[in-house]
Design an enzyme around this catalytic site. Structure first.
Site, mmCIF file in Angstrom:
data_model
loop_
_atom_site.group_PDB
_atom_site.id
_atom_site.type_symbol
_atom_site.label_atom_id
_atom_site.label_comp_id
_atom_site.label_asym_id
_atom_site.label_seq_id
_atom_site.Cartn_x
_atom_site.Cartn_y
_atom_site.Cartn_z
ATOM 1 C CG HIS A 59 -2.151 -0.880 0.992
ATOM 2 N ND1 HIS A 59 -3.382 -0.630 1.552
ATOM 3 C CD2 HIS A 59 -2.309 -2.010 0.274
ATOM 4 C CE1 HIS A 59 -4.246 -1.572 1.191
ATOM 5 N NE2 HIS A 59 -3.608 -2.438 0.421
ATOM 6 C CG ASP A 60 5.018 3.324 1.647
ATOM 7 O OD1 ASP A 60 4.485 4.450 1.519
ATOM 8 O OD2 ASP A 60 6.230 3.167 1.878
ATOM 9 C CB VAL A 75 -0.535 5.580 -2.296
ATOM 10 C CG1 VAL A 75 -1.169 6.955 -2.259
ATOM 11 C CG2 VAL A 75 -1.595 4.497 -2.391
ATOM 12 C CG ASN A 103 -4.523 2.409 3.718
ATOM 13 O OD1 ASN A 103 -4.240 1.407 3.072
ATOM 14 N ND2 ASN A 103 -4.000 3.577 3.497
ATOM 15 C CG HIS A 120 -4.116 -12.175 -1.719
ATOM 16 N ND1 HIS A 120 -4.961 -11.692 -2.683
ATOM 17 C CD2 HIS A 120 -3.605 -11.077 -1.084
ATOM 18 C CE1 HIS A 120 -4.971 -10.361 -2.634
ATOM 19 N NE2 HIS A 120 -4.157 -9.967 -1.677
HETATM 20 C C1 HEM Z 1 -3.665 -7.564 -7.144
HETATM 21 C C2 HEM Z 1 -4.387 -6.700 -6.497
HETATM 22 C C3 HEM Z 1 -4.723 -6.844 -5.046
HETATM 23 C C4 HEM Z 1 -5.950 -6.694 -4.490
HETATM 24 C C5 HEM Z 1 -7.217 -6.332 -5.223
HETATM 25 C C6 HEM Z 1 -5.822 -6.945 -3.080
HETATM 26 C C7 HEM Z 1 -6.852 -6.849 -2.164
HETATM 27 C C8 HEM Z 1 -6.789 -7.261 -0.846
HETATM 28 C C9 HEM Z 1 -7.886 -7.230 0.095
HETATM 29 C C10 HEM Z 1 -9.262 -6.691 -0.181
HETATM 30 C C11 HEM Z 1 -7.449 -7.784 1.254
HETATM 31 C C12 HEM Z 1 -8.250 -8.035 2.528
HETATM 32 C C13 HEM Z 1 -8.132 -6.894 3.499
HETATM 33 C C14 HEM Z 1 -9.080 -7.076 4.659
HETATM 34 O O1 HEM Z 1 -10.285 -7.092 4.419
HETATM 35 O O2 HEM Z 1 -8.635 -7.199 5.816
HETATM 36 C C15 HEM Z 1 -6.077 -8.153 1.042
HETATM 37 C C16 HEM Z 1 -5.294 -8.757 1.991
HETATM 38 C C17 HEM Z 1 -3.945 -8.940 1.837
HETATM 39 N N1 HEM Z 1 -3.180 -8.547 0.762
HETATM 40 FE FE1 HEM Z 1 -3.851 -7.978 -1.031
HETATM 41 N N2 HEM Z 1 -4.525 -7.249 -2.800
HETATM 42 C C18 HEM Z 1 -3.813 -7.185 -3.961
HETATM 43 C C19 HEM Z 1 -2.449 -7.359 -4.094
HETATM 44 C C20 HEM Z 1 -1.603 -7.551 -3.042
HETATM 45 C C21 HEM Z 1 -0.169 -7.415 -3.099
HETATM 46 C C22 HEM Z 1 0.618 -6.972 -4.323
HETATM 47 C C23 HEM Z 1 0.299 -7.725 -1.864
HETATM 48 C C24 HEM Z 1 1.711 -7.739 -1.336
HETATM 49 C C25 HEM Z 1 2.795 -7.627 -2.078
HETATM 50 C C26 HEM Z 1 -0.851 -8.081 -1.043
HETATM 51 C C27 HEM Z 1 -0.791 -8.536 0.249
HETATM 52 C C28 HEM Z 1 -1.890 -8.842 1.030
HETATM 53 C C29 HEM Z 1 -1.795 -9.510 2.318
HETATM 54 C C30 HEM Z 1 -0.539 -10.060 2.968
HETATM 55 C C31 HEM Z 1 -3.102 -9.563 2.840
HETATM 56 C C32 HEM Z 1 -3.539 -10.129 4.202
HETATM 57 C C33 HEM Z 1 -3.616 -8.994 5.199
HETATM 58 C C34 HEM Z 1 -4.012 -9.400 6.611
HETATM 59 O O3 HEM Z 1 -3.920 -10.564 6.990
HETATM 60 O O4 HEM Z 1 -4.410 -8.489 7.367
HETATM 61 N N3 HEM Z 1 -1.974 -7.935 -1.789
HETATM 62 N N4 HEM Z 1 -5.688 -7.817 -0.234
HETATM 63 C C1 NAG Z 2 -5.077 1.485 11.237
HETATM 64 C C2 NAG Z 2 -5.865 2.700 11.089
HETATM 65 O O1 NAG Z 2 -5.346 3.794 11.169
HETATM 66 N N1 NAG Z 2 -7.135 2.534 10.818
HETATM 67 C C3 NAG Z 2 -8.011 3.657 10.652
HETATM 68 C C4 NAG Z 2 -8.642 3.582 9.288
HETATM 69 O O2 NAG Z 2 -9.600 4.595 9.139
HETATM 70 C C5 NAG Z 2 -10.615 4.612 10.112
HETATM 71 C C6 NAG Z 2 -11.538 5.778 9.803
HETATM 72 O O3 NAG Z 2 -11.770 5.917 8.462
HETATM 73 C C7 NAG Z 2 -10.055 4.758 11.510
HETATM 74 O O4 NAG Z 2 -11.094 4.679 12.470
HETATM 75 C C8 NAG Z 2 -9.058 3.661 11.749
HETATM 76 O O5 NAG Z 2 -8.429 3.841 12.987
#
Ligand code: HEM
Ligand code: NAG
Ligand code: NAG
Ligand code: NAG
Ligand code: NAG
Ligand code: NAG
Length: 324
Positions: free
Chosen positions: A66-67, A70, A94, A192
């Site tokens: 994400h860093d 953007v 985020n 993922h």
């Molecule tokens: C290709 C496009 C991508 C999309 C649309 C996408 C979207 C997402 C979404 C929606 C989540 C779930 C967040 C949540 O609801 O807590 C997620 C989780 C995650 N994504 Fe992606 N992602 C993408 C690519 C990537 C890339 C490039 C990386 C790292 C290089 C990455 C690493 C992760 C990881 C490690 C998680 C798990 C986070 C957790 O356990 O809290 N993703 N991603």
């Molecule tokens: C980790 C973090 O900063 N989460 C923030 C994301 O944004 C919401 C509001 O839009 C905050 O309440 C969370 O603390």
């Protein structure tokens, strides 16, 4: 003759100068003289963090992504909102990021050794690498020398980060806009294989997909049933493992799932809709996973170079949540 020699010497010098100062001028061992212990300290702190909270590895890897997407890998995701400026941290994509305090902790440990030298952007890149390594993922050498940005704009996260409902065309365009290839897309999606997702990121695929009470036909129907029992309609809080059973190990199992039409997001399933990404998914699904780990290391280095600030651009933040 003498004149053209001078011109030549000038051009050679200018060329070298240009290389050392260009925006992609990250290098291995950048802190060799100024903070030789940085990688050791980051590794030690990351190991401590993982020992206490192993599930933080995934969000810390995601935070680096994400860093970088953007404003480049400039630590902008770490900045707090101010009264007039909602930061990236507080934008919708985020809201599910976690681990900001872990980065602060690593930064403090590094500051103790070498105050004012190592950027937050570099620390995040190293923590992401060490997190993956601690889950039995690959190691990659991280070129360093990133500088921290002074701007974090929440609206830009909404524009730059790919949402989970993107189709393959949108994903390819998004990655290409960051200088990443279709191969990088399919390889980095392999992230993922670890971590969890909120039901909200995929529940549209389970309930009323096209407005006729249906579910996404590109998702395996047995899997739909399982996900429905996990995520009731409107559930905003439950977390689902993205690679059930193996969500704590960095392996190629993500591709096994996607190949079985069990990719959790539309963006995961979409990898079957393009010949190049599909071929990669199928190949990795049937493999021992070694190629994936190598490919992943390579693509992470590439991602870590997106639009970086170097030289005297930006600053070295004292505290990662605030500009100096
Ligand atoms: C290709 C496009 C991508 C999309 C649309 C996408 C979207 C997402 C979404 C929606 C989540 C779930 C967040 C949540 O609801 O807590 C997620 C989780 C995650 N994504 Fe992606 N992602 C993408 C690519 C990537 C890339 C490039 C990386 C790292 C290089 C990455 C690493 C992760 C990881 C490690 C998680 C798990 C986070 C957790 O356990 O809290 N993703 N991603
Ligand atoms: C980790 C973090 O900063 N989460 C923030 C994301 O944004 C919401 C509001 O839009 C905050 O309440 C969370 O603390
Ligand atoms: C900065 O943001 C983090 C995460 O959102 C929060 O925990 C912390 O309290 C904030 N710091 C200050 C001083 O506002
Ligand atoms: C944030 O980015 C958006 C989209 O590019 C832009 O319209 C807006 O002016 C920016 N906000 C600030 C405070 O710069
Ligand atoms: C992807 O989505 C865009 C925008 O909604 C649409 O124009 C395009 O046709 C879609 N492409 C595919 C391959 O589904
Ligand atoms: C499903 O979507 C349709 C069309 O948007 C809507 O009319 C209907 O109320 C929705 N059903 C449920 C159960 O949400």
């Amino acid at each position: 003759m003498a004149f053209s020699k001078h011109v030549l010497v000038f051009l050679v010098f200018f060329g070298i100068f240009n290389i050392s100062c260009n925006a992609q001028g990250l290098k291995l061992g950048f802190y060799k003289k100024t903070c030789p212990s940085v990688e050791k300290v980051v590794k030690r702190e990351t190991a401590r963090i993982m020992a206490a909270a192993p599930t933080l590895a995934a969000p810390l890897l995601r935070m680096h992504f994400h860093d970088c997407f953007v404003r480049g890998c400039d630590g902008s995701v770490l900045l707090n909102s101010t009264r007039n400026n909602p930061a990236e941290k507080d934008a919708i994509p985020n809201q599910s990021l976690r681990g900001f305090d872990s980065i602060d902790r690593v930064k403090s440990a590094v500051e103790k050794e070498c105050p004012g030298v190592v950027s937050c952007a570099d620390i995040l890149a190293l923590v992401a690498r060490d997190s993956v390594l601690l889950l039995n993922g690959p190691f990659w050498p991280v070129p360093l020398g990133r500088r921290d940005g002074r701007v974090s704009n929440g609206t830009e996260s909404l524009i730059e980060l790919p949402p989970p409902f993107f189709n393959i065309t949108q994903l390819k365009t998004n990655f290409a806009s960051k200088g990443l290839s279709t191969k990088d897309l399919v390889v980095l999606s392999g992230s993922h294989t670890i971590g969890t997702s909120h039901c909200t990121a995929f529940s549209n695929r389970l309930y009323n997909f096209t407005g006729r009470g249906d579910s996404d036909p590109s998702l395996d129907s047995n899997y739909v049933a399982r996900l429905k029992s996990k995520c009731r309609p409107g559930d905003q809080t439950t977390l689902a493992e993205m690679d059930p059973g193996s969500f704590k190990t960095f392996d190629k199992n993500y591709y096994t799932l996607v190949a079985k039409r069990r990719g959790l997001f539309t963006s995961d399933s979409a990898l079957l809709a393009d010949s190049e990404t599909r071929a990669y998914v199928i190949k990795q699904a049937a493999s021992d996973g070694k190629t994936f780990l190598k490919d992943f290391a390579k693509s992470m280095v590439k991602m870590g170079k997106i639009e970086v600030l170097t030289g005297n651009q930006g600053e070295i933040r004292k505290t990662c949540a605030f500009v100096n």
